[in-house]
Scaffold this active site. Structure first.
Site, mmCIF file in Angstrom:
data_model
loop_
_atom_site.group_PDB
_atom_site.id
_atom_site.type_symbol
_atom_site.label_atom_id
_atom_site.label_comp_id
_atom_site.label_asym_id
_atom_site.label_seq_id
_atom_site.Cartn_x
_atom_site.Cartn_y
_atom_site.Cartn_z
ATOM 1 N N ARG A 82 0.868 -1.180 0.000
ATOM 2 C CA ARG A 82 0.000 0.000 0.000
ATOM 3 C C ARG A 82 0.907 1.233 0.000
ATOM 4 O O ARG A 82 1.968 1.229 0.647
ATOM 5 C CB ARG A 82 -0.912 0.035 1.229
ATOM 6 C CG ARG A 82 -2.121 -0.899 1.157
ATOM 7 C CD ARG A 82 -3.166 -0.448 0.150
ATOM 8 N NE ARG A 82 -4.323 -1.316 0.109
ATOM 9 C CZ ARG A 82 -4.489 -2.346 -0.728
ATOM 10 N NH1 ARG A 82 -3.549 -2.647 -1.612
ATOM 11 N NH2 ARG A 82 -5.586 -3.067 -0.705
ATOM 12 N N HIS A 125 -1.257 0.411 -9.748
ATOM 13 C CA HIS A 125 -2.012 -0.566 -8.946
ATOM 14 C C HIS A 125 -2.590 -1.673 -9.845
ATOM 15 O O HIS A 125 -3.801 -1.892 -9.870
ATOM 16 C CB HIS A 125 -3.135 0.126 -8.154
ATOM 17 C CG HIS A 125 -3.452 -0.613 -6.874
ATOM 18 N ND1 HIS A 125 -3.706 0.024 -5.679
ATOM 19 C CD2 HIS A 125 -3.549 -1.945 -6.616
ATOM 20 C CE1 HIS A 125 -3.957 -0.883 -4.747
ATOM 21 N NE2 HIS A 125 -3.864 -2.086 -5.293
ATOM 22 N N GLU A 161 -2.689 7.818 -4.343
ATOM 23 C CA GLU A 161 -3.115 7.235 -5.627
ATOM 24 C C GLU A 161 -4.603 7.406 -5.914
ATOM 25 O O GLU A 161 -5.028 7.346 -7.074
ATOM 26 C CB GLU A 161 -2.756 5.748 -5.693
ATOM 27 C CG GLU A 161 -3.597 4.857 -4.779
ATOM 28 C CD GLU A 161 -3.254 3.379 -4.939
ATOM 29 O OE1 GLU A 161 -2.064 3.030 -4.940
ATOM 30 O OE2 GLU A 161 -4.198 2.569 -5.043
#
Ligand code: NAD
Length: 334
Positions: free
Chosen positions: A234, A295, A263
């Site tokens: 993360r 991602h 993000e």
């Protein structure tokens, strides 16, 4: 059950529709991200299905609860975006997909390590421009190098298995060491030692208050000079400002990330016609030794189908027994 699916992309629609085949839930696909403004779109739903950057804080949960929503079904493993205490207070259940092809993320981690090390991202552009010079593309043999894995759960352990095949020396840090990893030849050491002795460090622990900005200026200062840092966990595991400082000084050798702490404002959308407003992200893009993916580590057919099947199974179990198969709650974390 009636499920409002937020942050829907075409691939979510395809895989969730397929998985719902026999279960017969009523899926409403919504493109907006869940937020306090978009929560009213779930009116009439029993459950909402959300992804990594949907906002599931107390105000959102209050709105969902007022509308009759009883279940938040995450279609991901991490649940750092959900206020679990608020969900408990409001009597809303939360469930997630704890396991789905750890190979998807583990293999993407290796893709980042190998691309960054051998400069594949730069070589691709050079060759297309007719530039076949090798200066600046020098890499190192991964064989014999020390690789440190932070978080040896399902994904971290899979990364270690793959790296064993490359002939790497394996170090790890985890609050709960795994005997199977020890049997594989992994040496558990402190977080500081992982950074001090490793040529490559890759992060695979969850984002919690304990791990927020776990990679900060102090830890980077203790890292081996030239370290390659990889993050597919993360974004906020890393203090981006500190990492930029270490890249500028040359102490950090390279950075490969699939996640970024801010993000939510960037990833999963085509923003190519807009001005980039995030100055830290823009600075990261200027480094030749930084490789960023948006991602996508989970993004394989096997993972998407596993995620969809488990999400639907969670909702069906909640419908039949009042409890999802894979609940997440503050009590379980305590
Ligand atoms: P997991 O629960 O199987 O493993 C997590 C490991 O981290 C456990 O062994 C746990 O003991 C360890 N851990 C917890 N707190 C720690 C701490 N303070 N310090 C060190 N280790 C700690 O989870 P997983 O399935 O392996 O996934 C790991 C993480 O990867 C998820 O939490 C998620 O954030 C991230 N993820 C990213 C993607 C992606 O597409 N980029 C996809 C899936 C998962």
């Amino acid at each position: 059950m009636r499920i409002s699916v937020f942050s829907t992309k075409p691939y979510d629609r395809q895989f969730l529709t397929d998985a719902n085949g026999g279960a017969g839930h009523e899926l409403t696909f919504l493109e907006p991200r869940l937020s306090v403004e978009t929560a009213p779109l779930a009116a009439g739903a029993d459950a909402v299905c959300v992804f990594v950057n949907d906002v599931v804080d107390r105000p959102v949960l209050e709105k969902l609860g007022q509308q009759g929503v009883r279940l938040v079904a995450l279609r991901c493993a991490g649940f750092n975006n959900v206020d679990l205490a608020a969900a408990r207070d409001l009597g809303i259940s939360v469930c997630r997909v704890p396991a789905y092809s750890p190979h998807s993320v583990a293999e993407h981690t290796l893709a980042l390590i190998l691309s960054l090390n051998r400069n594949i991202h730069r070589a691709y552009n050079r060759v297309r421009e007719g530039n076949f010079a090798l200066d600046g593309l020098l890499g190192f043999d991964l064989h014999g190098k020390t690789v440190g894995v932070v978080g040896t759960g399902k994904i971290g352990a899979t990364v270690l298995e793959i790296l064993k095949g490359f002939g790497c020396v394996l170090k790890a840090y985890d609050v709960a060491p795994d005997p199977d990893c020890v049997a594989m030849g992994v040496a558990y050491v402190s977080l500081e030692e992982v950074f001090a002795v490793s040529d490559v460090v890759t992060l695979h622990c969850p984002l919690t208050p304990d791990t927020h900005h776990m990679v900060d200026e102090a830890l980077l200062a203790r890292a081996r000079t030239g370290l390659m840092l990889i993050n597919t966990g993360r974004g906020a595991l890393i203090d981006t400002r500190a990492v930029i400082g270490a890249l500028k000084s040359g102490h950090l050798g390279s950075l490969g990330i699939d996640v970024y702490e801010e993000e939510a404002e960037l990833f999963f959308e085509d923003l190519s016609n807009f001005v980039l407003r995030d100055d830290l992200f823009a600075r990261l893009l200027t480094f030749p030794n930084v490789l960023i993916t948006g991602h996508q580590a989970f993004f394989t057919r096997e993972a998407l189908s596993g995620i969809a099947e488990t999400m639907i199974a969670n909702v069906t179990a909640f419908q039949d027994s009042g409890a999802p198969l894979h609940p997440v709650s503050v009590e379980r974390l305590a």
